[in-house]
Design an enzyme around this catalytic site. Structure first.
Site, PDB file in Angstrom:
ATOM      1  N   THR A  29      -4.165  -8.542  -1.413  1.00  0.00           N
ATOM      2  CA  THR A  29      -4.208 -10.100  -2.208  1.00  0.00           C
ATOM      3  C   THR A  29      -2.946 -10.153  -3.027  1.00  0.00           C
ATOM      4  OG1 THR A  29      -6.691 -10.080  -2.264  1.00  0.00           O
ATOM      5  CG2 THR A  29      -5.332 -11.468  -3.877  1.00  0.00           C
ATOM      6  N   THR A  32       3.015 -10.521  -2.631  1.00  0.00           N
ATOM      7  CA  THR A  32       3.669  -9.686  -1.864  1.00  0.00           C
ATOM      8  C   THR A  32       2.796  -9.177  -0.572  1.00  0.00           C
ATOM      9  OG1 THR A  32       4.807  -8.721  -3.738  1.00  0.00           O
ATOM     10  CG2 THR A  32       4.813  -7.333  -1.776  1.00  0.00           C
ATOM     11  N   ASP A  85      -1.188  -3.280   0.178  1.00  0.00           N
ATOM     12  CA  ASP A  85      -1.292  -4.188  -1.037  1.00  0.00           C
ATOM     13  C   ASP A  85      -0.131  -4.039  -2.058  1.00  0.00           C
ATOM     14  OD1 ASP A  85      -2.621  -6.261  -2.385  1.00  0.00           O
ATOM     15  OD2 ASP A  85      -4.427  -5.046  -3.081  1.00  0.00           O
ATOM     16  N   GLY A  86       0.048  -4.992  -2.927  1.00  0.00           N
ATOM     17  CA  GLY A  86       0.949  -5.072  -3.715  1.00  0.00           C
ATOM     18  C   GLY A  86       0.448  -4.573  -5.122  1.00  0.00           C
ATOM     19  N   LYS A  98      -3.103  -2.924 -11.114  1.00  0.00           N
ATOM     20  CA  LYS A  98      -3.147  -3.914 -10.105  1.00  0.00           C
ATOM     21  C   LYS A  98      -4.260  -4.902 -10.442  1.00  0.00           C
ATOM     22  CE  LYS A  98      -4.011  -2.951  -5.770  1.00  0.00           C
ATOM     23  NZ  LYS A  98      -3.389  -4.348  -5.572  1.00  0.00           N
ATOM     24  N   GLY A  99      -4.506  -6.148  -9.901  1.00  0.00           N
ATOM     25  CA  GLY A  99      -5.272  -7.032 -10.082  1.00  0.00           C
ATOM     26  C   GLY A  99      -4.893  -8.452 -10.825  1.00  0.00           C
ATOM     27  N   GLU A 107     -10.510  -5.205  -4.124  1.00  0.00           N
ATOM     28  CA  GLU A 107      -9.166  -4.237  -3.871  1.00  0.00           C
ATOM     29  C   GLU A 107      -9.491  -2.978  -4.019  1.00  0.00           C
ATOM     30  OE1 GLU A 107      -5.545  -7.712  -5.121  1.00  0.00           O
ATOM     31  OE2 GLU A 107      -5.936  -5.700  -6.386  1.00  0.00           O
TER      32      GLU A 107
END
Lengths: 231, 231
Positions: A29, A32, A85-86, A98-99, A107
């Site tokens: 999500t 990127t 994932d980015g 992240k998040g 994620e």
């Protein structure tokens, strides 16, 4: 590559090269990860890849995947071959924050099921230690969230409720997000354990020892970083 | 006292004796806690207690408290003077398994804010080690719950989805509950840390080192058990 968006896309394309026909893939999500989803969609449309099934980490990524007709399935206990994932921050050991996109719980659920997890991003995301620049997003149950906030403060964090306008941001799981700024340096593993043990915390944005590879786009090209276990 | 309901009520009455006028009180959930709520309501109605404000750990307890006109407030970061709740299993160190009533997350949020937390129950709930009889209820995010279930199995647990008829039971926080039966003996602290670290786990029913006192009703009267820190 001077343009940040072009850099993000280059990192995403490197990761998408790992996708092979027949794979189960986790879709990330954010700004990127969306380039990876689009690149996967193009390869399916062009016939270079087939028999892919994917699981999305947010409603937003699910919508994008549907636009590109990427076959989706519900996570059902399977091991995923690959997740991409980015990240918001990446340390030299490939531990990440992240998040900040608001999807950290999904994620982490998806990416913890992947054999190979590849992080992608641009060089503005790399740090020596986590928490240098980015807050740790922490998803909390709305019930009693101010009590949870107080317990987060006791860990040396400054938690700010994520808002949309003047209202709390609501996650896909019906929860709130507290952006927790580190007032002092912390040990990622200890912080992760402390966060997880707080009543009311659903999940936190420390993704430790999960990624096996990272692609970091710089002005002079994409740099590959190996995780410890792969080194 | 031969009748189990009468026993539960006796234990509840002992705990309610700790409530003093002016206190902030956490109200538990379940068949024993309800006797404490009713006894508090009676004391307010009769004028023996006043200026109580209470926070409920479930919608069910909230409804009961309203029936008894107990003033309710939303948990807002305050320290509660007292919380009273039942348990499903209690070990000699006052560690408990709680939450078979389905309210474990709110219970843990509220009761972790209490200066004094009193557990109440009948003698069928006491065990030498946690997990002897009761499963550990674990609240999980519905998204990817089967992946979460697999990770729980890897801890030596047998997780069963709690159902209402043929549909999953939904918590007050929009989540599912997995009743996790221990296939082998476990160390409570290690199990609590392992459960908390699993992506998708919102909260678990191990309430360790939280209670300072327990009242256990037996056929020959109510027994008081002191927690370590109070001993």
């Amino acid at each position: 590559v001077n343009d940040l968006e072009a850099q993000k896309k280059q990192a995403a394309l490197k990761a998408v090269e790992y996708i092979q026909s027949g794979m189960l893939v986790g879709l990330g999500t954010g700004s990127t990860a969306k380039y990876a989803i689009i690149a996967l969609g193009e390869r399916l449309r062009g016939g270079q890849l087939k028999d892919i099934r994917a699981v999305a980490t947010s409603r937003a990524s699910e919508v994008l995947a549907r636009e590109w007709q990427i076959p989706l399935f519900e996570l059902d206990g399977e091991t995923l071959d690959l997740a991409i994932d980015g990240m918001d921050e990446l340390d030299p050991e490939l531990n990440a924050i992240k998040g900040l996109g608001g999807a950290l719980t999904r994620e982490k659920i998806v990416e913890s099921c992947a054999d190979t997890f590849i992080l992608i991003g641009d060089e503005t995301k790399t740090v020596i230690r986590l928490g240098e620049k980015a807050p740790i997003p922490v998803e909390v149950v709305p019930f009693g969230w101010k009590a949870t906030q107080k317990k987060l403060e006791a860990l040396g964090l400054r938690p700010e409720l994520r808002l949309v306008g003047t209202e709390p941001f609501i996650t896909d799981n019906h929860n709130f997000i507290l952006h927790c700024h580190a007032r002092v340096a912390f040990m990622p593993k200890q912080m992760a354990a402390d966060l997880a043990s707080i009543p009311g915390v659903v999940e936190h944005g420390l993704f430790l020892e999960m990624a096996s590879l990272a692609y970091i786009a710089t002005q002079t090209g994409v740099q590959a970083l190996q995780g410890k276990e792969q080194a």
